[in-house]
Design an enzyme around this catalytic site. Structure first.
Site, PDB file in Angstrom:
ATOM      1  N   ASN A  93       4.233  80.487 -41.893  1.00 53.55           N
ATOM      2  CA  ASN A  93       3.066  81.389 -41.618  1.00 53.55           C
ATOM      3  C   ASN A  93       3.613  82.699 -41.639  1.00 53.55           C
ATOM      4  OD1 ASN A  93       0.857  82.725 -40.508  1.00 53.55           O
ATOM      5  ND2 ASN A  93       1.335  81.948 -38.402  1.00 53.55           N
ATOM      6  N   TRP A  94       2.909  83.204 -42.588  1.00 53.83           N
ATOM      7  CA  TRP A  94       3.680  84.708 -43.259  1.00 53.83           C
ATOM      8  C   TRP A  94       2.939  85.593 -42.261  1.00 53.83           C
ATOM      9  CZ3 TRP A  94       3.789  84.703 -49.315  1.00 53.83           C
ATOM     10  CH2 TRP A  94       4.756  83.847 -49.619  1.00 53.83           C
ATOM     11  N   LYS A  95       1.653  85.364 -41.481  1.00 51.79           N
ATOM     12  CA  LYS A  95       0.964  86.248 -40.565  1.00 51.79           C
ATOM     13  C   LYS A  95       0.675  87.522 -41.254  1.00 51.79           C
ATOM     14  CE  LYS A  95       3.575  84.281 -36.694  1.00 51.79           C
ATOM     15  NZ  LYS A  95       3.754  84.319 -35.479  1.00 51.79           N
TER      16      LYS A  95
ATOM     17  N   HIS B  45      -4.350  79.252 -34.100  1.00 48.65           N
ATOM     18  CA  HIS B  45      -3.192  79.856 -33.642  1.00 48.65           C
ATOM     19  C   HIS B  45      -3.101  80.702 -32.274  1.00 48.65           C
ATOM     20  CE1 HIS B  45       0.297  82.219 -34.106  1.00 48.65           C
ATOM     21  NE2 HIS B  45       0.879  81.401 -34.874  1.00 48.65           N
TER      22      HIS B  45
ATOM     23  N   GLU C 179      -2.100  83.424 -31.863  1.00 47.70           N
ATOM     24  CA  GLU C 179      -2.580  84.871 -31.974  1.00 47.70           C
ATOM     25  C   GLU C 179      -3.924  85.211 -32.041  1.00 47.70           C
ATOM     26  OE1 GLU C 179       0.462  85.776 -34.937  1.00 47.70           O
ATOM     27  OE2 GLU C 179       1.940  85.512 -33.373  1.00 47.70           O
TER      28      GLU C 179
ATOM     29  N   GLU D 111       3.158  74.941 -30.629  1.00 50.22           N
ATOM     30  CA  GLU D 111       3.453  76.175 -30.409  1.00 50.22           C
ATOM     31  C   GLU D 111       3.595  76.945 -29.197  1.00 50.22           C
ATOM     32  OE1 GLU D 111       3.974  77.939 -34.485  1.00 50.22           O
ATOM     33  OE2 GLU D 111       1.957  78.334 -33.999  1.00 50.22           O
TER      34      GLU D 111
ATOM     35  N   GLY E  92       7.838  84.157 -31.748  1.00 51.32           N
ATOM     36  CA  GLY E  92       8.266  85.448 -32.195  1.00 51.32           C
ATOM     37  C   GLY E  92       9.045  86.356 -30.957  1.00 51.32           C
TER      38      GLY E  92
ATOM     39  N   SER F  75       9.970  80.500 -32.766  1.00 49.23           N
ATOM     40  CA  SER F  75      11.307  80.795 -32.888  1.00 49.23           C
ATOM     41  C   SER F  75      12.298  79.884 -33.694  1.00 49.23           C
ATOM     42  CB  SER F  75      11.979  81.330 -31.729  1.00 49.23           C
ATOM     43  OG  SER F  75      11.340  82.403 -30.986  1.00 49.23           O
TER      44      SER F  75
ATOM     45  N   GLY G 155       7.222  81.206 -38.369  1.00 57.02           N
ATOM     46  CA  GLY G 155       6.726  82.477 -38.532  1.00 57.02           C
ATOM     47  C   GLY G 155       7.674  83.492 -39.153  1.00 57.02           C
ATOM     48  N   GLY G 156       8.058  84.339 -38.365  1.00 58.52           N
ATOM     49  CA  GLY G 156       9.007  85.449 -38.762  1.00 58.52           C
ATOM     50  C   GLY G 156       9.945  84.884 -39.726  1.00 58.52           C
TER      51      GLY G 156
HETATM   52  P1  PGA Z   1       7.671  82.726 -35.066  1.00 56.70           P
HETATM   53  O1  PGA Z   1       6.223  82.170 -34.998  1.00 56.70           O
HETATM   54  O2  PGA Z   1       8.445  81.548 -35.890  1.00 56.70           O
HETATM   55  O3  PGA Z   1       8.093  83.935 -35.533  1.00 56.70           O
HETATM   56  O4  PGA Z   1       8.219  82.558 -33.431  1.00 56.70           O
HETATM   57  C1  PGA Z   1       5.876  80.790 -35.164  1.00 56.70           C
HETATM   58  C2  PGA Z   1       4.166  80.777 -35.330  1.00 56.70           C
HETATM   59  O5  PGA Z   1       3.382  81.809 -34.900  1.00 56.70           O
HETATM   60  O6  PGA Z   1       3.728  80.064 -36.072  1.00 56.70           O
END
Ligand code: PGA
Length: 246
Positions: free
Chosen positions: A7-9, A93, A95, A163, A169, A205, A226-227
């Site tokens: 997930n490149w957000k 998600h 967020e 998640e 994050g 994470s 994510g990150g």
């Molecule tokens: P993260 O994010 O790996 O940066 O913790 C995961 C996600 O939100 O899908």
């Protein structure tokens, strides 16, 4: 089969997304045992889909609107993502839920829109730290999964991503054994809604150093990263680590 979804957000702009997609194309991955997908921004998705054609990677949307077309400023429908070649969509998600105020009813409508047109949804669920600390994790997950009631899941592909919000994050990943216990609980809960086996990915994470501790557990079907998926070196090393054990 293990799933590694990235997930490149909003980490990458148009050019950066294309640079990363093209760099991933230079690598060889075990397509027989891995299901790989990336979720670029809506701005870059069409270009990335074209680049990834005939590659090991599928491409998905980070968010969809449930209405197909019309006066909805700023929205992009599930149908529009499907039309340009998206295979997946993240739905719910954390967020989206906690920063943009998406409700369970919004999540239900998005899921329905995806399922009806054949865009595979990845339903993201997860409890906040307060909920975990006060013993309300399962209550939260039960509520978030209840959106599946009444949806026609027969012969439809759908995935779940567990998640925990406190792990996203933060560098504070969920203990793998604890995550697996939650996955077992989710698998039981899903029997209320579907007779099919639904893959469940862990997210929060995930990095090269810990990915094996998750994907080596039978109830963890893969990871949503994510990150660490938004940088070439870290994403590739996650995939290579998983390749060593499959
Ligand atoms: P993260 O994010 O790996 O940066 O913790 C995961 C996600 O939100 O899908």
């Amino acid at each position: 089969m293990k799933y590694i979804f990235g997930n490149w957000k909003m980490y990458l702009d148009f050019d950066e997304s294309n640079i990363l997609a093209n760099a991933l194309l230079q690598e060889k991955f075990d397509e027989n045992n891995l299901k790989l997908a990336i979720f670029p921004s809506a701005l870059a998705i069409r270009e990335v889909i074209m680049a990834m054609e005939n590659s090991a990677f599928s491409v998905g949307a980070q968010n969809v609107s449930w209405v197909e077309k019309g006066g909805y400023t700023g929205a992009i429908s599930a149908q529009m993502f499907l039309n340009v070649g998206s295979e997946y969509a993240l739905v719910g998600h954390s967020e989206r839920r906690h920063i943009f105020g998406e409700t369970d009813e919004d999540v239900r409508k998005k899921l329905q829109a995806c399922l009806e047109i054949g865009l595979t949804p990845v339903l993201c669920i997860g409890e906040k730290k307060e909920e975990k600390d006060s013993g309300l994790r399962n209550t939260c997950l039960q509520r978030q999964l209840a959106v599946l009631a009444g949806l026609d899941l027969k012969n439809k592909e759908i995935l779940i991503a567990y998640e925990p919000v406190w792990a996203i994050g933060t560098g504070n990943a969920c203990d793998p054994v604890e995550a697996e216990q939650v996955h077992h609980w989710i698998k039981e809960e899903l029997k209320k809604y579907s007779g099919q086996e639904i893959p469940i990915l862990y997210g929060g994470s995930v990095k090269a150093e810990n990915v094996i501790s998750y994907v080596s557990l039978p109830a963890i079907d893969g990871v949503l990263v994510g990150g660490a998926s938004a940088k070439f070196e870290t994403f590739v090393s996650i995939i290579k680590k998983v390749e060593e054990i499959i």
